[in-house]
Scaffold this motif. Structure first.
Motif, PDB file in Angstrom:
ATOM      1  N   GLU A 141      64.459  11.785  46.787  1.00 42.00           N
ATOM      2  CA  GLU A 141      65.011  11.908  48.138  1.00 42.00           C
ATOM      3  C   GLU A 141      66.213  10.975  48.291  1.00 42.00           C
ATOM      4  OE1 GLU A 141      61.779  10.983  50.712  1.00 42.00           O
ATOM      5  OE2 GLU A 141      60.700  12.845  50.302  1.00 42.00           O
ATOM      6  N   PRO A 144      72.376  12.199  45.694  1.00 41.59           N
ATOM      7  CA  PRO A 144      73.424  13.166  46.044  1.00 41.59           C
ATOM      8  C   PRO A 144      73.185  14.542  45.438  1.00 41.59           C
ATOM      9  CG  PRO A 144      74.394  11.062  45.413  1.00 41.59           C
ATOM     10  CD  PRO A 144      72.925  10.960  45.116  1.00 41.59           C
ATOM     11  N   ASP A 145      73.511  15.564  46.224  1.00 44.05           N
ATOM     12  CA  ASP A 145      73.273  16.937  45.781  1.00 44.05           C
ATOM     13  C   ASP A 145      73.958  17.250  44.455  1.00 44.05           C
ATOM     14  OD1 ASP A 145      71.746  17.395  47.999  1.00 44.05           O
ATOM     15  OD2 ASP A 145      73.330  18.394  49.142  1.00 44.05           O
ATOM     16  N   ARG A 146      75.109  16.650  44.201  1.00 41.34           N
ATOM     17  CA  ARG A 146      75.837  16.993  42.972  1.00 41.34           C
ATOM     18  C   ARG A 146      75.076  16.564  41.720  1.00 41.34           C
ATOM     19  NH1 ARG A 146      78.847  13.100  40.575  1.00 41.34           N
ATOM     20  NH2 ARG A 146      78.933  11.025  41.538  1.00 41.34           N
ATOM     21  N   LEU A 148      71.837  16.863  41.593  1.00 41.90           N
ATOM     22  CA  LEU A 148      70.624  17.676  41.587  1.00 41.90           C
ATOM     23  C   LEU A 148      70.901  19.131  41.237  1.00 41.90           C
ATOM     24  CD1 LEU A 148      68.926  16.211  44.793  1.00 41.90           C
ATOM     25  CD2 LEU A 148      68.473  15.626  42.404  1.00 41.90           C
ATOM     26  N   VAL A 149      72.120  19.408  40.776  1.00 42.23           N
ATOM     27  CA  VAL A 149      72.458  20.764  40.355  1.00 42.23           C
ATOM     28  C   VAL A 149      71.839  21.018  38.987  1.00 42.23           C
ATOM     29  CG1 VAL A 149      74.348  22.325  39.749  1.00 42.23           C
ATOM     30  CG2 VAL A 149      74.614  20.729  41.658  1.00 42.23           C
TER      31      VAL A 149
END
Length: 280
Positions: A141, A144-146, A148-149
């Motif tokens: 949690e 950063p989304d980048r 988690l790609v």
């Protein structure tokens, strides 16, 4: 998170055009085994091993497999040795999405889900994450989304300065443990993709000293000394985990041979209590 098929594996690290003899010699030298010792293990003679390594004798398919077993050559590389000797690969490499893998996928998913609320995940030979439970999702949690790609990579997520690294309170010790683990795998597998990953994560910046515990807390005195814990902050609380890695016994498939299940056991009562408060 359900199991997802890994990216296509890279080719063997064996040099193109190499015969089986030099390859076997390379594995023997890496394992620091003499020709005589290997011959005794494999029920052969030092003279025959010498002839095989110099190309004066072509080993049988059975002998290649026997030597590879006694040299603890990974399953993928055993296929490479067979190809170099002029034989067909012995071990299949079945995609995880194949129907024949249904029982394996379902069993592994049940295993890591049953481990909740404690974190557990499944990785391949280069630490790409194939499956993870809600305990892992909890730890990720705020990442950063980048990062988690897909494909997610466990080493990259853990050691990246924007990943979990800033939250790991004993980062320097945990980083040393992970790099040593990768170094052992590189020596075992001779994997160029794994070496590239090692060089990438080893180059990430590291603080001169580890951060203080969250909120000025003292480190728990109950953390066991029998294994190095990962101490990580989550929402202002300090959690401690002991990591364990499981693999399959006597795998007969390259894909299965390269799977590993990592589980994180709470290292103190406070971590147990906190994780159960998060569990629905």
């Amino acid at each position: 998170m359900s199991i997802v098929p890994p990216a296509a594996a890279g080719p063997s690290s064996a040099p193109a055009g190499s015969g089986v003899g030099p390859l076997l010699r390379g594995w023997r030298e890496q394992r620091r085994v003499s020709q005589l010792e290997l011959a005794q293990r494999a029920g052969s003679s030092a003279r025959h091993i010498s002839f095989v390594e110099t190309g004066r004798s072509r080993p049988s398919e059975e002998m290649v497999l026997r030597l590879a077993e006694h040299l603890d050559v990974p399953v993928r590389e055993r296929n490479a040795l067979l190809l170099a000797a002029g034989y067909a690969p012995h071990y299949p490499e079945t995609p995880l999405g194949d129907p024949s893998m249904d029982a394996l996928r379902e069993g592994v998913e049940r295993l890591i889900q049953g481990y909740e609320p404690y974190p557990a995940l499944v990785v391949d030979a280069t630490y790409d994450v194939l499956a993870a439970n809600r305990g892992i999702a909890m730890l990720l949690e705020g990442v950063p989304d980048r990062l988690l790609v897909p494909p997610l990579n466990a080493m990259r997520l853990t050691l990246h300065p924007e990943g979990l690294a800033p939250r790991i309170r004993n980062l320097r010790a945990w980083r040393d443990h992970l790099l040593a683990q990768m170094d052992r795998q590189i020596a075992l597998r001779r994997s160029e993709p794994l070496r590239a990953l090692y060089e990438e994560v080893a180059a990430y910046p590291v603080p001169d000293t580890d951060p203080e515990p969250a909120g000025g807390e003292e480190l728990p005195g109950s953390v066991p000394s029998f294994a190095l814990p990962m101490r990580i902050e989550h929402e202002g609380r300090l959690l401690s985990f002991i990591s364990s890695i499981s693999t399959f016994n006597t795998p007969m498939d390259v894909t299965v041979a390269e799977l590993a299940i990592e589980t994180f056991l709470p290292a103190d009562p406070a971590t147990v209590k906190y994780l159960h408060t998060l569990s629905p």
